[in-house]
Design a protein around this motif. Structure first.
Motif, mmCIF file in Angstrom:
data_model
loop_
_atom_site.group_PDB
_atom_site.id
_atom_site.type_symbol
_atom_site.label_atom_id
_atom_site.label_comp_id
_atom_site.label_asym_id
_atom_site.label_seq_id
_atom_site.Cartn_x
_atom_site.Cartn_y
_atom_site.Cartn_z
ATOM 1 N N LYS A 17 72.962 -65.970 -51.468
ATOM 2 C CA LYS A 17 71.601 -66.081 -50.904
ATOM 3 C C LYS A 17 71.016 -67.431 -51.338
ATOM 4 O O LYS A 17 70.964 -68.367 -50.566
ATOM 5 C CB LYS A 17 70.722 -64.921 -51.393
ATOM 6 N N SER A 18 70.611 -67.493 -52.602
ATOM 7 C CA SER A 18 70.149 -68.800 -53.087
ATOM 8 C C SER A 18 71.306 -69.562 -53.734
ATOM 9 O O SER A 18 71.209 -70.766 -53.955
ATOM 10 C CB SER A 18 69.022 -68.620 -54.103
ATOM 11 N N LYS A 50 75.301 -72.886 -55.714
ATOM 12 C CA LYS A 50 74.412 -73.771 -54.942
ATOM 13 C C LYS A 50 74.669 -75.261 -55.194
ATOM 14 O O LYS A 50 74.322 -76.107 -54.377
ATOM 15 C CB LYS A 50 72.937 -73.426 -55.169
ATOM 16 N N GLN A 53 76.466 -77.006 -52.360
ATOM 17 C CA GLN A 53 75.855 -77.084 -51.047
ATOM 18 C C GLN A 53 74.948 -78.310 -50.987
ATOM 19 O O GLN A 53 74.405 -78.743 -52.006
ATOM 20 C CB GLN A 53 75.005 -75.839 -50.805
ATOM 21 N N GLY A 56 71.803 -77.280 -46.683
ATOM 22 C CA GLY A 56 72.075 -75.993 -46.045
ATOM 23 C C GLY A 56 73.514 -75.817 -45.606
ATOM 24 O O GLY A 56 73.832 -74.869 -44.880
ATOM 25 N N ASP A 57 74.377 -76.694 -46.019
ATOM 26 C CA ASP A 57 75.791 -76.550 -45.653
ATOM 27 C C ASP A 57 76.685 -76.768 -46.874
ATOM 28 O O ASP A 57 76.220 -77.226 -47.910
ATOM 29 C CB ASP A 57 76.149 -77.580 -44.564
ATOM 30 N N LYS A 80 79.289 -67.802 -45.691
ATOM 31 C CA LYS A 80 78.064 -68.471 -45.257
ATOM 32 C C LYS A 80 77.377 -69.116 -46.439
ATOM 33 O O LYS A 80 77.187 -68.481 -47.464
ATOM 34 C CB LYS A 80 77.108 -67.432 -44.637
ATOM 35 N N PRO A 81 77.002 -70.376 -46.308
ATOM 36 C CA PRO A 81 76.263 -70.998 -47.413
ATOM 37 C C PRO A 81 74.895 -70.349 -47.572
ATOM 38 O O PRO A 81 74.342 -69.800 -46.619
ATOM 39 C CB PRO A 81 76.139 -72.461 -46.973
ATOM 40 N N LYS A 83 71.018 -69.883 -47.757
ATOM 41 C CA LYS A 83 69.880 -70.618 -47.200
ATOM 42 C C LYS A 83 68.566 -69.999 -47.620
ATOM 43 O O LYS A 83 67.517 -70.392 -47.169
ATOM 44 C CB LYS A 83 69.985 -70.648 -45.675
ATOM 45 N N GLU A 84 68.667 -68.962 -48.486
ATOM 46 C CA GLU A 84 67.446 -68.284 -48.882
ATOM 47 C C GLU A 84 67.146 -68.614 -50.336
ATOM 48 O O GLU A 84 67.564 -67.911 -51.242
ATOM 49 C CB GLU A 84 67.614 -66.784 -48.673
ATOM 50 N N SER A 85 66.430 -69.704 -50.517
ATOM 51 C CA SER A 85 66.268 -70.234 -51.858
ATOM 52 C C SER A 85 65.487 -69.292 -52.772
ATOM 53 O O SER A 85 65.657 -69.335 -53.985
ATOM 54 C CB SER A 85 65.577 -71.603 -51.800
#
Ligand code: ZN
Length: 337
Positions: A17-18, A50, A53, A56-57, A80-81, A83-85
Protein backbone atom coordinates in the motif's frame (compact mmCIF):
# COMPACT_ATOMS: atom_id res chain seq x y z
CA UNK A 1 1.14 -22.82 16.29
CA UNK A 2 4.48 -21.54 17.49
CA UNK A 3 6.19 -24.70 16.26
CA UNK A 4 4.91 -24.29 12.71
CA UNK A 5 5.36 -20.54 12.61
CA UNK A 6 8.56 -20.58 10.58
CA UNK A 7 6.90 -22.49 7.80
CA UNK A 8 3.53 -20.75 7.93
CA UNK A 9 4.96 -17.24 8.01
CA UNK A 10 5.89 -17.55 4.35
CA UNK A 11 2.22 -17.97 3.50
CA UNK A 12 1.44 -14.43 4.55
CA UNK A 13 1.47 -12.04 1.64
CA UNK A 14 2.02 -8.35 2.29
CA UNK A 15 0.08 -6.31 -0.21
CA UNK A 16 1.97 -3.12 -0.96
CA UNK A 17 0.00 0.00 0.00
CA UNK A 18 2.43 2.64 1.18
CA UNK A 19 5.34 0.24 0.84
CA UNK A 20 6.38 0.01 4.48
CA UNK A 21 7.02 -3.75 4.27
CA UNK A 22 10.57 -4.93 4.70
CA UNK A 23 12.12 -5.34 1.28
CA UNK A 24 14.22 -8.37 2.25
CA UNK A 25 12.30 -10.03 5.05
CA UNK A 26 8.58 -9.75 4.26
CA UNK A 27 6.84 -11.80 1.62
CA UNK A 28 5.50 -8.92 -0.47
CA UNK A 29 6.52 -10.32 -3.89
CA UNK A 30 4.44 -13.49 -3.30
CA UNK A 31 7.49 -15.71 -3.65
CA UNK A 32 8.56 -15.77 -0.02
CA UNK A 33 10.94 -13.34 1.64
CA UNK A 34 13.48 -12.14 -0.91
CA UNK A 35 16.22 -12.57 1.64
CA UNK A 36 15.85 -16.32 1.27
CA UNK A 37 14.85 -16.46 -2.38
CA UNK A 38 17.65 -14.40 -3.81
CA UNK A 39 20.51 -16.42 -2.36
CA UNK A 40 23.86 -14.72 -2.66
CA UNK A 41 22.36 -11.44 -3.78
CA UNK A 42 20.49 -10.99 -0.52
CA UNK A 43 21.75 -8.35 1.85
CA UNK A 44 21.25 -8.09 5.54
CA UNK A 45 19.72 -4.67 5.70
CA UNK A 46 16.45 -3.17 6.85
CA UNK A 47 15.07 -1.35 3.83
CA UNK A 48 11.45 -0.70 2.91
CA UNK A 49 9.71 -1.61 -0.32
CA UNK A 50 8.84 2.03 -1.02
CA UNK A 51 12.54 2.79 -1.48
CA UNK A 52 12.27 0.88 -4.74
CA UNK A 53 9.57 3.07 -6.18
CA UNK A 54 9.69 6.44 -7.78
CA UNK A 55 6.81 8.48 -9.17
CA UNK A 56 4.25 5.77 -8.41
CA UNK A 57 6.12 3.13 -10.37
CA UNK A 58 8.84 0.58 -9.77
CA UNK A 59 12.39 1.87 -9.99
CA UNK A 60 13.66 -0.89 -12.25
CA UNK A 61 17.30 0.13 -12.09
CA UNK A 62 17.30 0.08 -8.34
CA UNK A 63 15.59 -3.32 -8.30
CA UNK A 64 18.20 -4.67 -10.70
CA UNK A 65 20.93 -3.49 -8.36
CA UNK A 66 19.54 -5.68 -5.58
CA UNK A 67 17.75 -8.67 -7.03
CA UNK A 68 18.08 -10.92 -10.07
CA UNK A 69 16.71 -9.84 -13.47
CA UNK A 70 14.12 -12.64 -13.22
CA UNK A 71 12.86 -11.39 -9.88
CA UNK A 72 12.83 -7.82 -11.16
CA UNK A 73 10.72 -8.90 -14.12
CA UNK A 74 8.40 -10.80 -11.83
CA UNK A 75 7.93 -7.80 -9.55
CA UNK A 76 7.35 -5.33 -12.36
CA UNK A 77 4.86 -7.60 -14.12
CA UNK A 78 2.97 -9.04 -11.16
CA UNK A 79 3.20 -6.77 -8.14
CA UNK A 80 1.41 -3.45 -8.09
CA UNK A 81 3.53 -0.63 -6.72
CA UNK A 82 2.14 1.10 -3.65
CA UNK A 83 0.22 4.29 -4.34
CA UNK A 84 -1.55 4.77 -1.04
CA UNK A 85 0.93 6.69 1.01
CA UNK A 86 -1.34 6.98 4.05
CA UNK A 87 -1.99 3.25 4.43
CA UNK A 88 0.24 0.60 5.87
CA UNK A 89 0.81 -2.56 3.82
CA UNK A 90 -1.87 -5.17 4.26
CA UNK A 91 -1.36 -8.78 5.32
CA UNK A 92 -3.20 -11.46 3.41
CA UNK A 93 -3.28 -15.08 4.40
CA UNK A 94 -2.56 -17.29 1.36
CA UNK A 95 -3.85 -20.46 3.05
CA UNK A 96 -7.46 -19.93 1.89
CA UNK A 97 -9.32 -17.98 -0.76
CA UNK A 98 -10.62 -15.26 1.58
CA UNK A 99 -7.18 -14.18 2.59
CA UNK A 100 -8.09 -14.15 6.26
CA UNK A 101 -6.00 -16.17 8.64
CA UNK A 102 -7.76 -19.03 10.39
CA UNK A 103 -6.31 -21.78 12.50
CA UNK A 104 -8.52 -24.23 10.61
CA UNK A 105 -7.08 -23.45 7.19
CA UNK A 106 -3.59 -23.60 8.65
CA UNK A 107 -4.33 -26.98 10.17
CA UNK A 108 -5.66 -28.26 6.86
CA UNK A 109 -2.77 -27.02 4.82
CA UNK A 110 -0.35 -28.53 7.31
CA UNK A 111 -2.19 -31.84 7.56
CA UNK A 112 -2.41 -32.26 3.82
CA UNK A 113 1.33 -32.47 3.78
CA UNK A 114 1.78 -34.43 6.98
CA UNK A 115 4.05 -36.96 5.35
CA UNK A 116 6.01 -34.17 3.83
CA UNK A 117 5.99 -32.39 7.15
CA UNK A 118 7.75 -35.23 8.91
CA UNK A 119 10.42 -34.75 6.33
CA UNK A 120 10.45 -31.04 6.97
CA UNK A 121 11.22 -31.55 10.62
CA UNK A 122 14.17 -33.69 9.69
CA UNK A 123 15.19 -31.34 6.95
CA UNK A 124 15.56 -28.58 9.50
CA UNK A 125 19.20 -29.35 10.23
CA UNK A 126 20.46 -28.00 13.50
CA UNK A 127 23.95 -26.57 13.64
CA UNK A 128 24.06 -25.44 10.02
CA UNK A 129 24.05 -21.74 9.17
CA UNK A 130 20.42 -20.71 8.78
CA UNK A 131 20.89 -19.80 5.12
CA UNK A 132 22.04 -23.31 4.24
CA UNK A 133 19.36 -25.07 6.30
CA UNK A 134 16.68 -22.91 4.75
CA UNK A 135 18.13 -23.47 1.30
CA UNK A 136 17.68 -27.24 1.65
CA UNK A 137 14.08 -26.64 2.66
CA UNK A 138 13.57 -24.51 -0.43
CA UNK A 139 15.16 -27.11 -2.70
CA UNK A 140 12.85 -29.72 -1.23
CA UNK A 141 9.83 -27.48 -1.78
CA UNK A 142 11.08 -26.51 -5.27
CA UNK A 143 11.16 -22.90 -4.24
CA UNK A 144 14.44 -21.72 -5.66
CA UNK A 145 14.62 -19.55 -8.73
CA UNK A 146 15.86 -22.10 -11.27
CA UNK A 147 14.25 -21.69 -14.67
CA UNK A 148 12.09 -24.83 -14.38
CA UNK A 149 10.62 -23.52 -11.15
CA UNK A 150 10.09 -20.03 -12.57
CA UNK A 151 8.26 -21.58 -15.52
CA UNK A 152 5.99 -23.40 -13.09
CA UNK A 153 5.19 -19.98 -11.63
CA UNK A 154 4.27 -18.90 -15.17
CA UNK A 155 7.12 -16.50 -15.59
CA UNK A 156 8.21 -16.02 -19.18
CA UNK A 157 11.91 -16.60 -19.51
CA UNK A 158 14.29 -17.88 -22.14
CA UNK A 159 16.03 -20.65 -20.28
CA UNK A 160 19.76 -21.23 -20.48
CA UNK A 161 21.79 -22.83 -17.76
CA UNK A 162 24.86 -21.18 -16.31
CA UNK A 163 26.27 -24.30 -14.72
CA UNK A 164 28.03 -25.81 -17.76
CA UNK A 165 28.97 -25.01 -21.33
CA UNK A 166 26.03 -26.86 -22.86
CA UNK A 167 23.54 -24.10 -22.25
CA UNK A 168 20.75 -26.56 -21.58
CA UNK A 169 17.49 -25.59 -20.03
CA UNK A 170 18.16 -24.89 -16.38
CA UNK A 171 16.40 -27.40 -14.20
CA UNK A 172 17.04 -28.34 -10.61
CA UNK A 173 18.02 -31.86 -11.72
CA UNK A 174 20.49 -30.51 -14.25
CA UNK A 175 22.05 -28.01 -11.89
CA UNK A 176 22.24 -30.11 -8.75
CA UNK A 177 22.58 -33.61 -10.12
CA UNK A 178 23.66 -34.23 -13.70
CA UNK A 179 26.13 -31.51 -14.73
CA UNK A 180 29.69 -32.98 -14.92
CA UNK A 181 31.19 -30.67 -12.28
CA UNK A 182 28.20 -31.39 -10.03
CA UNK A 183 28.75 -35.13 -10.39
CA UNK A 184 32.42 -34.71 -9.53
CA UNK A 185 31.62 -32.77 -6.37
CA UNK A 186 29.06 -35.34 -5.20
CA UNK A 187 31.51 -38.18 -5.90
CA UNK A 188 34.26 -36.62 -3.80
CA UNK A 189 31.95 -36.79 -0.81
CA UNK A 190 30.13 -40.00 -1.66
CA UNK A 191 33.13 -42.22 -2.34
CA UNK A 192 34.42 -42.62 1.21
CA UNK A 193 30.86 -43.10 2.47
CA UNK A 194 30.51 -45.96 -0.04
CA UNK A 195 27.53 -44.25 -1.58
CA UNK A 196 26.38 -44.83 -5.12
CA UNK A 197 25.10 -41.54 -6.51
CA UNK A 198 23.70 -42.89 -9.78
CA UNK A 199 20.13 -41.80 -9.21
CA UNK A 200 17.51 -40.13 -11.32
CA UNK A 201 16.12 -37.59 -8.94
CA UNK A 202 17.51 -35.07 -6.53
CA UNK A 203 15.22 -36.10 -3.69
CA UNK A 204 16.36 -39.71 -4.09
CA UNK A 205 19.96 -38.62 -3.74
CA UNK A 206 19.22 -36.63 -0.59
CA UNK A 207 17.35 -39.62 0.85
CA UNK A 208 20.33 -41.88 0.14
CA UNK A 209 22.49 -39.72 2.37
CA UNK A 210 19.84 -39.81 5.07
CA UNK A 211 19.54 -43.55 4.97
CA UNK A 212 23.24 -44.39 5.35
CA UNK A 213 23.64 -46.76 8.28
CA UNK A 214 26.36 -45.61 10.63
CA UNK A 215 26.85 -44.30 14.15
CA UNK A 216 24.77 -41.40 15.39
CA UNK A 217 27.50 -38.77 15.34
CA UNK A 218 28.53 -39.45 11.79
CA UNK A 219 24.89 -39.73 10.71
CA UNK A 220 24.06 -36.28 12.04
CA UNK A 221 26.83 -34.87 9.83
CA UNK A 222 26.10 -36.99 6.76
CA UNK A 223 22.53 -35.74 6.55
CA UNK A 224 23.86 -32.19 6.27
CA UNK A 225 26.22 -32.97 3.39
CA UNK A 226 23.64 -32.69 0.57
CA UNK A 227 22.59 -29.24 1.78
CA UNK A 228 26.21 -28.11 2.02
CA UNK A 229 27.02 -29.39 -1.49
CA UNK A 230 23.92 -27.92 -3.12
CA UNK A 231 24.53 -24.58 -1.42
CA UNK A 232 27.97 -24.34 -3.04
CA UNK A 233 26.53 -25.37 -6.42
CA UNK A 234 23.92 -22.66 -6.05
CA UNK A 235 26.56 -20.07 -5.15
CA UNK A 236 28.59 -21.10 -8.19
CA UNK A 237 25.56 -20.84 -10.44
CA UNK A 238 24.84 -17.33 -9.17
CA UNK A 239 28.48 -16.32 -9.49
CA UNK A 240 28.58 -17.51 -13.10
CA UNK A 241 25.46 -15.54 -13.86
CA UNK A 242 27.48 -12.50 -12.95
CA UNK A 243 30.49 -13.55 -14.99
CA UNK A 244 32.54 -14.96 -12.11
CA UNK A 245 34.09 -18.40 -12.13
CA UNK A 246 34.36 -20.92 -9.30
CA UNK A 247 36.47 -24.05 -9.57
CA UNK A 248 35.67 -27.56 -8.41
CA UNK A 249 38.50 -27.39 -5.89
CA UNK A 250 37.24 -24.14 -4.45
CA UNK A 251 33.75 -25.58 -3.99
CA UNK A 252 35.21 -28.74 -2.46
CA UNK A 253 37.29 -26.65 -0.07
CA UNK A 254 34.30 -24.51 0.93
CA UNK A 255 32.10 -27.58 1.49
CA UNK A 256 34.74 -29.17 3.70
CA UNK A 257 35.01 -25.96 5.67
CA UNK A 258 31.26 -25.93 6.26
CA UNK A 259 31.34 -29.55 7.42
CA UNK A 260 34.22 -28.63 9.72
CA UNK A 261 32.26 -25.77 11.30
CA UNK A 262 29.21 -27.99 11.64
CA UNK A 263 31.23 -30.58 13.57
CA UNK A 264 32.68 -27.85 15.79
CA UNK A 265 29.18 -26.57 16.63
CA UNK A 266 27.69 -30.02 17.17
CA UNK A 267 30.55 -31.58 19.10
CA UNK A 268 32.49 -28.74 20.74
CA UNK A 269 34.48 -31.12 22.89
CA UNK A 270 36.12 -32.87 19.93
CA UNK A 271 39.80 -32.05 19.58
CA UNK A 272 42.04 -32.04 16.49
CA UNK A 273 39.27 -32.17 13.92
CA UNK A 274 40.90 -32.74 10.51
CA UNK A 275 40.15 -30.27 7.73
CA UNK A 276 39.66 -32.84 4.99
CA UNK A 277 36.42 -34.67 4.36
CA UNK A 278 38.13 -38.08 4.52
CA UNK A 279 39.75 -37.13 7.80
CA UNK A 280 36.52 -35.87 9.36
CA UNK A 281 34.59 -38.89 8.09
CA UNK A 282 37.01 -41.33 9.69
CA UNK A 283 37.33 -39.40 12.92
CA UNK A 284 33.58 -39.53 13.44
CA UNK A 285 33.35 -43.13 12.22
CA UNK A 286 35.93 -44.30 14.70
CA UNK A 287 34.96 -42.01 17.52
CA UNK A 288 34.77 -43.68 20.93
CA UNK A 289 34.12 -41.56 23.98
CA UNK A 290 36.84 -41.81 26.64
CA UNK A 291 35.35 -42.73 30.00
CA UNK A 292 37.03 -41.75 33.25
CA UNK A 293 36.35 -43.78 36.40
CA UNK A 294 36.79 -42.73 39.99
CA UNK A 295 35.76 -44.88 42.94
CA UNK A 296 34.00 -42.92 45.69
CA UNK A 297 33.58 -44.38 49.18
CA UNK A 298 31.67 -43.07 52.13
CA UNK A 299 33.95 -42.89 55.13
CA UNK A 300 32.87 -42.86 58.73
CA UNK A 301 33.57 -39.81 60.83
CA UNK A 302 34.11 -38.89 64.46
CA UNK A 303 31.36 -39.37 67.01
CA UNK A 304 28.92 -36.54 67.59
CA UNK A 305 29.52 -35.28 64.03
CA UNK A 306 27.15 -35.45 61.07
CA UNK A 307 27.99 -35.56 57.38
CA UNK A 308 26.03 -33.97 54.57
CA UNK A 309 26.35 -35.33 51.02
CA UNK A 310 24.92 -33.25 48.21
CA UNK A 311 24.62 -33.23 44.45
CA UNK A 312 22.87 -31.15 41.87
CA UNK A 313 22.38 -30.81 38.16
CA UNK A 314 21.16 -28.23 35.69
CA UNK A 315 19.94 -28.45 32.11
CA UNK A 316 22.26 -25.72 30.93
CA UNK A 317 23.03 -22.41 32.56
CA UNK A 318 19.79 -20.82 33.79
CA UNK A 319 17.93 -24.00 32.78
CA UNK A 320 15.82 -26.30 34.92
CA UNK A 321 17.85 -27.46 37.87
CA UNK A 322 17.58 -29.50 41.05
CA UNK A 323 19.66 -30.60 43.99
CA UNK A 324 19.48 -33.18 46.77
CA UNK A 325 21.25 -33.84 50.03
CA UNK A 326 21.27 -36.32 52.89
CA UNK A 327 22.64 -36.02 56.39
CA UNK A 328 24.01 -39.07 58.24
CA UNK A 329 25.39 -39.54 61.70
CA UNK A 330 28.74 -41.06 62.57
CA UNK A 331 27.44 -44.62 62.24
CA UNK A 332 26.00 -43.93 58.81
CA UNK A 333 22.33 -43.75 59.78
CA UNK A 334 20.21 -41.31 57.85
CA UNK A 335 19.00 -38.32 59.85
CA UNK A 336 17.51 -36.09 57.20
CA UNK A 337 17.23 -35.87 53.36
ZN1 ZN B 1 24.39 -26.64 -17.39
Amino acid sequence: MVEVREEIEHDIWWQVKSGNSSFWYDNWAKQGALYFIEGELAREEEIEVKEFQSGGDWNINKLLECVSPEMTAHIVENIKPGKESGMIDKAWWMGNSKGVFTAKSTYHSMRRSMNELEWMNQLWLKGLPFKIAFFLWRVWKKRIATDDNLKRMRMQIASKCYCCENGEMETMTHLFLTTPITQKLWRRFASCAGLNIEVLQLQQLIMKWWELKTNQKLHSVLIAVPAIIMWELWKRRNARRHGKETSLNKMYYQCQLNVYYLIKVKFPWLRNIPHTWQGMFHQLLEYRPILHYLAVKWTRLHERCVKCNTDGASKGNLGESAYGFCIRDSSGDLLYA
